[in-house]
Design a protein around this motif. Sequence first.
Motif, PDB file in Angstrom:
ATOM      1  N   ARG A 320       0.807  -1.219   0.000  1.00  0.00           N
ATOM      2  CA  ARG A 320       0.000   0.000   0.000  1.00  0.00           C
ATOM      3  C   ARG A 320       0.839   1.268   0.000  1.00  0.00           C
ATOM      4  NH1 ARG A 320      -3.883  -0.813   4.760  1.00  0.00           N
ATOM      5  NH2 ARG A 320      -3.899  -2.898   3.824  1.00  0.00           N
ATOM      6  N   ASP A 321       2.043   1.237   0.611  1.00  0.00           N
ATOM      7  CA  ASP A 321       2.886   2.434   0.604  1.00  0.00           C
ATOM      8  C   ASP A 321       3.312   2.793  -0.806  1.00  0.00           C
ATOM      9  OD1 ASP A 321       2.665   2.549   3.292  1.00  0.00           O
ATOM     10  OD2 ASP A 321       4.640   1.720   3.740  1.00  0.00           O
ATOM     11  N   LEU A 322       3.675   1.796  -1.587  1.00  0.00           N
ATOM     12  CA  LEU A 322       4.060   2.044  -2.973  1.00  0.00           C
ATOM     13  C   LEU A 322       2.853   2.504  -3.788  1.00  0.00           C
ATOM     14  CD1 LEU A 322       6.622   1.764  -4.760  1.00  0.00           C
ATOM     15  CD2 LEU A 322       5.733  -0.441  -5.492  1.00  0.00           C
ATOM     16  N   ALA A 323       1.695   1.904  -3.521  1.00  0.00           N
ATOM     17  CA  ALA A 323       0.482   2.280  -4.251  1.00  0.00           C
ATOM     18  C   ALA A 323       0.046   3.701  -3.936  1.00  0.00           C
ATOM     19  CB  ALA A 323      -0.644   1.303  -3.921  1.00  0.00           C
ATOM     20  N   SER A 324       0.413   4.214  -2.769  1.00  0.00           N
ATOM     21  CA  SER A 324       0.035   5.590  -2.420  1.00  0.00           C
ATOM     22  C   SER A 324       0.874   6.627  -3.157  1.00  0.00           C
ATOM     23  CB  SER A 324       0.173   5.797  -0.910  1.00  0.00           C
ATOM     24  OG  SER A 324       1.531   5.689  -0.514  1.00  0.00           O
ATOM     25  N   ARG A 325       2.026   6.223  -3.731  1.00  0.00           N
ATOM     26  CA  ARG A 325       2.912   7.181  -4.417  1.00  0.00           C
ATOM     27  C   ARG A 325       2.838   7.098  -5.926  1.00  0.00           C
ATOM     28  NH1 ARG A 325       7.805   5.754  -0.709  1.00  0.00           N
ATOM     29  NH2 ARG A 325       8.214   4.366  -2.449  1.00  0.00           N
ATOM     30  N   TYR A 326       2.397   5.965  -6.424  1.00  0.00           N
ATOM     31  CA  TYR A 326       2.337   5.785  -7.871  1.00  0.00           C
ATOM     32  C   TYR A 326       0.944   5.319  -8.273  1.00  0.00           C
ATOM     33  CZ  TYR A 326       7.420   5.701  -7.261  1.00  0.00           C
ATOM     34  OH  TYR A 326       8.704   6.009  -6.910  1.00  0.00           O
ATOM     35  N   GLY A 327       0.696   5.362  -9.564  1.00  0.00           N
ATOM     36  CA  GLY A 327      -0.582   4.900 -10.077  1.00  0.00           C
ATOM     37  C   GLY A 327      -0.456   4.463 -11.527  1.00  0.00           C
ATOM     38  N   GLY A 328      -1.475   3.760 -12.015  1.00  0.00           N
ATOM     39  CA  GLY A 328      -1.509   3.345 -13.413  1.00  0.00           C
ATOM     40  C   GLY A 328      -0.342   2.462 -13.798  1.00  0.00           C
ATOM     41  N   GLU A 329       0.172   2.682 -15.008  1.00  0.00           N
ATOM     42  CA  GLU A 329       1.276   1.865 -15.519  1.00  0.00           C
ATOM     43  C   GLU A 329       2.571   2.095 -14.749  1.00  0.00           C
ATOM     44  OE1 GLU A 329       1.690   2.530 -19.666  1.00  0.00           O
ATOM     45  OE2 GLU A 329      -0.232   1.586 -20.196  1.00  0.00           O
ATOM     46  N   GLU A 330       2.729   3.305 -14.199  1.00  0.00           N
ATOM     47  CA  GLU A 330       3.932   3.587 -13.414  1.00  0.00           C
ATOM     48  C   GLU A 330       3.986   2.697 -12.170  1.00  0.00           C
ATOM     49  OE1 GLU A 330       6.375   7.428 -11.582  1.00  0.00           O
ATOM     50  OE2 GLU A 330       4.237   7.601 -12.051  1.00  0.00           O
ATOM     51  N   LEU A 331       2.840   2.505 -11.534  1.00  0.00           N
ATOM     52  CA  LEU A 331       2.778   1.617 -10.373  1.00  0.00           C
ATOM     53  C   LEU A 331       3.108   0.185 -10.780  1.00  0.00           C
ATOM     54  CD1 LEU A 331       2.125   0.894  -7.452  1.00  0.00           C
ATOM     55  CD2 LEU A 331      -0.308   0.859  -8.074  1.00  0.00           C
ATOM     56  N   GLN A 332       2.627  -0.246 -11.921  1.00  0.00           N
ATOM     57  CA  GLN A 332       2.923  -1.597 -12.389  1.00  0.00           C
ATOM     58  C   GLN A 332       4.417  -1.783 -12.641  1.00  0.00           C
ATOM     59  OE1 GLN A 332       0.291  -2.991 -15.565  1.00  0.00           O
ATOM     60  NE2 GLN A 332      -1.256  -1.493 -14.963  1.00  0.00           N
ATOM     61  N   ARG A 333       5.051  -0.744 -13.226  1.00  0.00           N
ATOM     62  CA  ARG A 333       6.498  -0.827 -13.485  1.00  0.00           C
ATOM     63  C   ARG A 333       7.285  -0.880 -12.176  1.00  0.00           C
ATOM     64  NH1 ARG A 333       5.294   3.020 -17.508  1.00  0.00           N
ATOM     65  NH2 ARG A 333       6.012   4.697 -16.126  1.00  0.00           N
ATOM     66  N   GLU A 334       6.895  -0.030 -11.221  1.00  0.00           N
ATOM     67  CA  GLU A 334       7.606  -0.012  -9.939  1.00  0.00           C
ATOM     68  C   GLU A 334       7.474  -1.352  -9.223  1.00  0.00           C
ATOM     69  OE1 GLU A 334       9.554   2.260  -8.608  1.00  0.00           O
ATOM     70  OE2 GLU A 334       9.342   3.669 -10.267  1.00  0.00           O
ATOM     71  N   LEU A 335       6.283  -1.901  -9.223  1.00  0.00           N
ATOM     72  CA  LEU A 335       6.081  -3.210  -8.598  1.00  0.00           C
ATOM     73  C   LEU A 335       6.909  -4.288  -9.285  1.00  0.00           C
ATOM     74  CD1 LEU A 335       2.257  -3.449  -7.779  1.00  0.00           C
ATOM     75  CD2 LEU A 335       4.149  -3.773  -6.190  1.00  0.00           C
ATOM     76  N   THR A 336       6.913  -4.252 -10.611  1.00  0.00           N
ATOM     77  CA  THR A 336       7.679  -5.240 -11.375  1.00  0.00           C
ATOM     78  C   THR A 336       9.158  -5.152 -11.045  1.00  0.00           C
ATOM     79  OG1 THR A 336       6.069  -5.182 -13.184  1.00  0.00           O
ATOM     80  CG2 THR A 336       8.271  -6.021 -13.689  1.00  0.00           C
ATOM     81  N   ASP A 337       9.714  -3.933 -11.007  1.00  0.00           N
ATOM     82  CA  ASP A 337      11.143  -3.749 -10.732  1.00  0.00           C
ATOM     83  C   ASP A 337      11.508  -4.260  -9.343  1.00  0.00           C
ATOM     84  OD1 ASP A 337      11.397  -2.610 -13.212  1.00  0.00           O
ATOM     85  OD2 ASP A 337      11.352  -0.536 -12.487  1.00  0.00           O
TER      86      ASP A 337
END
Length: 717
Positions: A320-337
């Motif tokens: 949830r901390d990561l989801a609060s800073r990013y969204g959309g495809e950017e969130l998917q990329r951050e999670l993937t990395d």
Amino acid sequence: MFASRFSYRALNCCLVFLLVLAVVAAFYASFLFHAPAQAARDIELTVRYSDVGIVAARAGLTVEETLLFLKERGVTSVGIPEYSLWGLRRDPGCYVLSNLELVGEMSLNPELFPYRVFLEEKAKEAGLSFGDYIVFMPAGPWAEQVGEHLQELSTVEQTEQFRIARYYHEEMVLYIIQGANYENLPHLSLGAKPAQLEQVAKAGLLINPYLSQRKIETSATAEQMLATYDGYPLSAVVFEGGIVPGYPLYTDKMAEALQRRALPAVVYEYNRFPKGLERVAPLTGYNLVVMRPGNINDQPTVHVNGIKERRVQVLELQLRDLASRYGGEELQRELTDRLQLLTRELKDAGYLTGRASPLIPAEIPAPLYMLMAAGLLALFLLLLQLFFTWSPYRLLGLLALGMVLVILCFRWNSLFTLQALSLAAAVGFPVYCALLFFFFPGGNAGKASASGGAAALLRRAYLRIAMVFLFALAGGLLVHGFLTTPPFFHGLEMFRGVKVMYLLPLAAAGILAFTVQGFHESGEDGGAVKGSEYNKRGLSPGTLPSPSSFPLQLPAEQKQAFFAYLRRLLRRPLTLGDLLLLGALLLAAFIYITRTGHVMEITPAETILRQGLEQLLGVRPRFKEYLLGYPLGLLGLYLLGGSSRRALKRLAFCFLVAATMAPISVANTFAHITAPLGLSLLRSIHGFWLGCLAGFLLIYFWRKIALLFFRKTDHLN
């Protein structure tokens, strides 16, 4: 006289042999204890279902798409908690309303307009009044499950006032609850929601049931809790809320429900576990796994260290901390990395993502503990022999009495007894190491000034520091060996008395150093040994003759003179200087003991040094060993054996007291029972050789500085 010496020598040989056997037994027990963890290579990555929902909303995906997305990137399981009655309010198409709220909803909510007549009719029939509630939701298995849990209210409500009725209308079901205590409603558990279980199972992920203590608990609660998860692929049960459901009345029922499904329970990293798990664990045969509650933003090395040193098998990743800073495809990329980086680090360390397999600790035979206890008692008898002249029969009687007490205590409370023995080993061995420091053979100061004499002195100092290290290692193995029982395997129990272990040996070393040095300077020992004896040993009058290297032994005359000096010292009037010194020592002890333990904040320079050593050596040696204990020990031995100046000898004793931190630190290393034995051995060995190197450099710079100082003094004179 010869027979007496022979009996003493035979007794000492027996005590040393017992000590060696005890160390071997401790090593063998530790090997058996850690064997189940050696083959564990599957690490489970888990996330909470609530985090999945948050990521899905922020990333623009459905829950099903998010689950598949996470699975493709290494996530193994999802934690699903039980639903509560008030949580049902948030579900679309489900209503949990009081009688007053029902009036407002029927007037303002267009979704309820088609059911208005039905709801009004049933409310009038039941005589709905203030404090009554209705549950209105789509019919089906989920509604039937909700109804079963609503019936639990009858076990705690007053029979003459409480009523619950069920009505069906088209595709909906209505529950009317009357006469219920409001405090029992908000947190009323409804079990796991089948739709969530279906979503996770369909994605090919495992499920971790997250169970919390219920407001209403009966003997059937444990089975009812887990029954809602039956039929789905389960991994491990997590108890939330700091307490095991059913504790303390129905703990055995929870253990039976877990055993019936062969489900392990979760212990959190750093010895954190819910109250009651210590009673559930033995009933399930210690079928447990260790979880690290972490964050997706944590460095992968932090997770890997937890796996290596604390038997972590499940990594709970908060998203949830990561989801609060990013969204959309950017969130998917951050999670993937981040997930790819974590799985790559795990793979490089020899681990793979998969289902965590519970590690069942082995039962160590009781005779091994008894053998270790005998070795520890042998150590304390060797300590007593250094200061007291007792007959071999008395010492053997003490050994037998000690073993009887250990056996009786072991039968009374084995866990407490082993913890006490472990603490005794953690205190006794460093104290003996301190004595090995203080009774270092001092040669002729004039000879030590020559290059050949200095080299010989340095060689003897290194031999003595190696003896101290081996003795500290033996003590560490015994500390570790006493803790090789199942409660310590997953961290349900831990070493007790860390502050005592750090403070007591150092305080004892300080008192012994003060006493031995004072006795040395008083010259009272000189009267106890003939002048010819000094000539044979190459010592000057007033120098304390060194006992044998191991085991330490003093002549009987020395013991008598030592205690005579100690009695006079204790009878000496107390002065203001004594009080000031005592205050300074207490302040130093307070600072030392409050700074001891797990330090959460360290300086950037220390962080860089730690990371560099860990990357270079594979394991980080302890600061107290390689930068304090061993270097100061070597310098203290060098000064004690090679200088005739009173000030330098006093300084040497101060250094040697500080050097006691090295064997204390070794004992503390082995007190971390969840860390593999090989890791603790490697950490101690690295600390020793690095400390020896640092000690050589310290002696080198000391000689250079001392040489410059004396030249300057001679020039001024």
